[in-house]
Design a protein around this motif. Structure first.
Motif, PDB file in Angstrom:
ATOM      1  N   GLY A  84       6.393  -0.337 -11.796  1.00  8.77           N
ATOM      2  CA  GLY A  84       5.369   0.452 -11.121  1.00  8.77           C
ATOM      3  C   GLY A  84       4.160   0.631 -12.008  1.00  8.77           C
ATOM      4  O   GLY A  84       4.250   0.497 -13.221  1.00  8.77           O
ATOM      5  N   GLN A  85       3.042   0.942 -11.390  1.00  4.17           N
ATOM      6  CA  GLN A  85       1.824   1.152 -12.174  1.00  4.17           C
ATOM      7  C   GLN A  85       1.903   2.436 -12.988  1.00  4.17           C
ATOM      8  O   GLN A  85       1.349   2.529 -14.070  1.00  4.17           O
ATOM      9  CB  GLN A  85       0.605   1.166 -11.262  1.00  4.17           C
ATOM     10  N   THR A  86       2.577   3.446 -12.450  1.00  8.85           N
ATOM     11  CA  THR A  86       2.750   4.709 -13.182  1.00  8.85           C
ATOM     12  C   THR A  86       4.183   5.191 -12.999  1.00  8.85           C
ATOM     13  O   THR A  86       4.906   4.719 -12.122  1.00  8.85           O
ATOM     14  CB  THR A  86       1.796   5.812 -12.669  1.00  8.85           C
ATOM     15  N   ALA A  87       4.589   6.159 -13.793  1.00  9.30           N
ATOM     16  CA  ALA A  87       5.926   6.717 -13.689  1.00  9.30           C
ATOM     17  C   ALA A  87       6.123   7.419 -12.354  1.00  9.30           C
ATOM     18  O   ALA A  87       7.245   7.608 -11.907  1.00  9.30           O
ATOM     19  CB  ALA A  87       6.175   7.703 -14.827  1.00  9.30           C
ATOM     20  N   ASP A  88       5.056   7.825 -11.713  1.00  5.62           N
ATOM     21  CA  ASP A  88       5.146   8.493 -10.414  1.00  5.62           C
ATOM     22  C   ASP A  88       5.192   7.512  -9.253  1.00  5.62           C
ATOM     23  O   ASP A  88       5.080   7.919  -8.101  1.00  5.62           O
ATOM     24  CB  ASP A  88       3.956   9.442 -10.221  1.00  5.62           C
ATOM     25  N   THR A  89       5.333   6.236  -9.527  1.00  6.00           N
ATOM     26  CA  THR A  89       5.356   5.237  -8.454  1.00  6.00           C
ATOM     27  C   THR A  89       6.766   5.010  -7.929  1.00  6.00           C
ATOM     28  O   THR A  89       6.994   5.010  -6.732  1.00  6.00           O
ATOM     29  CB  THR A  89       4.767   3.900  -8.946  1.00  6.00           C
ATOM     30  N   VAL A  90       7.715   4.793  -8.831  1.00  9.33           N
ATOM     31  CA  VAL A  90       9.075   4.430  -8.395  1.00  9.33           C
ATOM     32  C   VAL A  90      10.082   4.805  -9.472  1.00  9.33           C
ATOM     33  O   VAL A  90       9.824   4.636 -10.658  1.00  9.33           O
ATOM     34  CB  VAL A  90       9.146   2.916  -8.070  1.00  9.33           C
TER      35      VAL A  90
ATOM     36  N   THR B 291       0.847  -1.197   0.000  1.00  3.58           N
ATOM     37  CA  THR B 291       0.000   0.000   0.000  1.00  3.58           C
ATOM     38  C   THR B 291       0.875   1.237   0.000  1.00  3.58           C
ATOM     39  O   THR B 291       2.011   1.217   0.465  1.00  3.58           O
ATOM     40  CB  THR B 291      -0.925   0.055   1.238  1.00  3.58           C
ATOM     41  N   GLY B 292       0.344   2.315  -0.512  1.00  2.19           N
ATOM     42  CA  GLY B 292       1.070   3.568  -0.584  1.00  2.19           C
ATOM     43  C   GLY B 292       0.721   4.495   0.562  1.00  2.19           C
ATOM     44  O   GLY B 292      -0.040   4.166   1.455  1.00  2.19           O
ATOM     45  N   HIS B 293       1.306   5.674   0.534  1.00  2.00           N
ATOM     46  CA  HIS B 293       1.046   6.718   1.520  1.00  2.00           C
ATOM     47  C   HIS B 293       1.070   8.040   0.779  1.00  2.00           C
ATOM     48  O   HIS B 293       1.891   8.244  -0.106  1.00  2.00           O
ATOM     49  CB  HIS B 293       2.112   6.687   2.617  1.00  2.00           C
ATOM     50  N   ALA B 294       0.198   8.941   1.140  1.00  7.58           N
ATOM     51  CA  ALA B 294       0.027  10.191   0.393  1.00  7.58           C
ATOM     52  C   ALA B 294       1.294  11.028   0.290  1.00  7.58           C
ATOM     53  O   ALA B 294       1.539  11.647  -0.733  1.00  7.58           O
ATOM     54  CB  ALA B 294      -1.093  11.014   1.024  1.00  7.58           C
ATOM     55  N   THR B 295       2.131  11.060   1.322  1.00  8.19           N
ATOM     56  CA  THR B 295       3.271  11.977   1.284  1.00  8.19           C
ATOM     57  C   THR B 295       4.620  11.348   1.580  1.00  8.19           C
ATOM     58  O   THR B 295       5.643  11.960   1.300  1.00  8.19           O
ATOM     59  CB  THR B 295       3.055  13.126   2.294  1.00  8.19           C
ATOM     60  N   ASN B 296       4.671  10.159   2.142  1.00 10.63           N
ATOM     61  CA  ASN B 296       5.951   9.570   2.545  1.00 10.63           C
ATOM     62  C   ASN B 296       6.634   8.842   1.396  1.00 10.63           C
ATOM     63  O   ASN B 296       6.014   8.068   0.684  1.00 10.63           O
ATOM     64  CB  ASN B 296       5.743   8.590   3.705  1.00 10.63           C
ATOM     65  N   ASN B 297       7.936   9.079   1.258  1.00 10.43           N
ATOM     66  CA  ASN B 297       8.743   8.390   0.260  1.00 10.43           C
ATOM     67  C   ASN B 297       9.710   7.453   0.955  1.00 10.43           C
ATOM     68  O   ASN B 297      10.273   7.787   1.991  1.00 10.43           O
ATOM     69  CB  ASN B 297       9.552   9.387  -0.570  1.00 10.43           C
ATOM     70  N   MET B 298       9.924   6.276   0.394  1.00  9.04           N
ATOM     71  CA  MET B 298      10.892   5.318   0.905  1.00  9.04           C
ATOM     72  C   MET B 298      12.047   5.229  -0.076  1.00  9.04           C
ATOM     73  O   MET B 298      11.822   5.273  -1.285  1.00  9.04           O
ATOM     74  CB  MET B 298      10.255   3.944   1.058  1.00  9.04           C
TER      75      MET B 298
ATOM     76  N   MET C  49       0.618  -0.340  -6.473  1.00  6.57           N
ATOM     77  CA  MET C  49       1.640  -1.319  -6.139  1.00  6.57           C
ATOM     78  C   MET C  49       2.895  -1.099  -6.972  1.00  6.57           C
ATOM     79  O   MET C  49       2.841  -0.570  -8.074  1.00  6.57           O
ATOM     80  CB  MET C  49       1.096  -2.719  -6.415  1.00  6.57           C
ATOM     81  N   CYS C  50       4.027  -1.513  -6.431  1.00  3.47           N
ATOM     82  CA  CYS C  50       5.255  -1.550  -7.216  1.00  3.47           C
ATOM     83  C   CYS C  50       6.073  -2.754  -6.775  1.00  3.47           C
ATOM     84  O   CYS C  50       5.922  -3.254  -5.661  1.00  3.47           O
ATOM     85  CB  CYS C  50       6.046  -0.257  -7.094  1.00  3.47           C
ATOM     86  N   VAL C  51       6.917  -3.222  -7.683  1.00  2.64           N
ATOM     87  CA  VAL C  51       7.790  -4.364  -7.417  1.00  2.64           C
ATOM     88  C   VAL C  51       9.208  -3.938  -7.764  1.00  2.64           C
ATOM     89  O   VAL C  51       9.461  -3.397  -8.851  1.00  2.64           O
ATOM     90  CB  VAL C  51       7.383  -5.598  -8.256  1.00  2.64           C
TER      91      VAL C  51
END
Length: 140
Positions: A131-137, A64-71, A113-115
Motif C-alpha cells: 500500500g502507499q501508506t499504512a492506512d491503506t491496507v 480507486t478508493g472511497h472515503a468511508t467504505n472498507n473491503m 492504490m494498493c496491491v
C-alpha cells in the motif's frame, strides 16, 4: 453492477483480468487471475483450503478508493483459517495473521492504490500487501 471478466485473452503469464464490483466467493478456477476493484463495502472470500488447491494464487489491485467504505478479503466461511501476511508501505511495514482489510481513503485521496497478492500451500493462506501508506491496507 455484477462482477465481470474484463478480457477474454489471457495476459502476461496467461492471467485473466476480472473486475470485482460486489461480494464474491473465489473458486479454484480463479487461480492466477488478476482482480481489479474500486473501493466499496463488500467482502471477498478466498477458496476453501485443501491440498487440491495447493499453488492457488491471485493478485488484487485497488484502482480507486472511497472515503468511508472498507473491503475485506477473508478465508472461506467456516474454514477457521487466517491469512498470514507481510505488509509493506512507504511509511510502515509489518507481519501478522488475520483477515485482510482494505481501508477506505483516510486522507490518501481517491487514487491511493494498493496491491494484494494471495497464495496457498493448501493448508494455510499467505499474502503480500503493498500500500502507499499504512492506512491503506492491513489485517483487521
Amino acid at each position: 453492477m455484477a462482477n465481470v471478466k474484463i478480457n477474454s485473452i489471457p495476459s502476461n503469464k496467461f492471467q485473466v483480468v476480472e473486475s470485482i464490483t460486489e461480494a464474491k466467493q473465489l473458486e479454484r478456477k480463479d487461480s492466477g487471475k488478476v482482480f481489479v476493484f474500486d473501493q466499496d463495502a463488500f467482502d471477498v472470500y478466498l477458496p476453501k483450503l485443501s491440498t487440491d488447491i495447493a499453488g492457488w494464487n491471485c493478485t488484487m489491485i485497488r484502482r480507486t478508493g472511497h472515503a468511508t467504505n472498507n473491503m475485506s478479503v477473508k478465508p472461506y466461511s467456516g474454514d477457521g483459517a487466517v491469512i498470514a501476511y507481510i505488509e509493506m508501505a512507504s511509511d510502515h511495514s509489518g507481519a501478522s495473521a488475520s483477515e485482510i482489510l482494505v481501508y477506505g481513503n483516510s486522507g490518501g485521496g481517491s487514487n491511493t492504490m494498493c496491491v494484494l497478492k494471495f497464495f496457498t500451500d493448501g493448508a494455510k493462506w499467505y499474502a503480500h500487501l503493498y500500500g502507499q501508506t499504512a492506512d491503506t491496507v492491513h489485517g483487521s
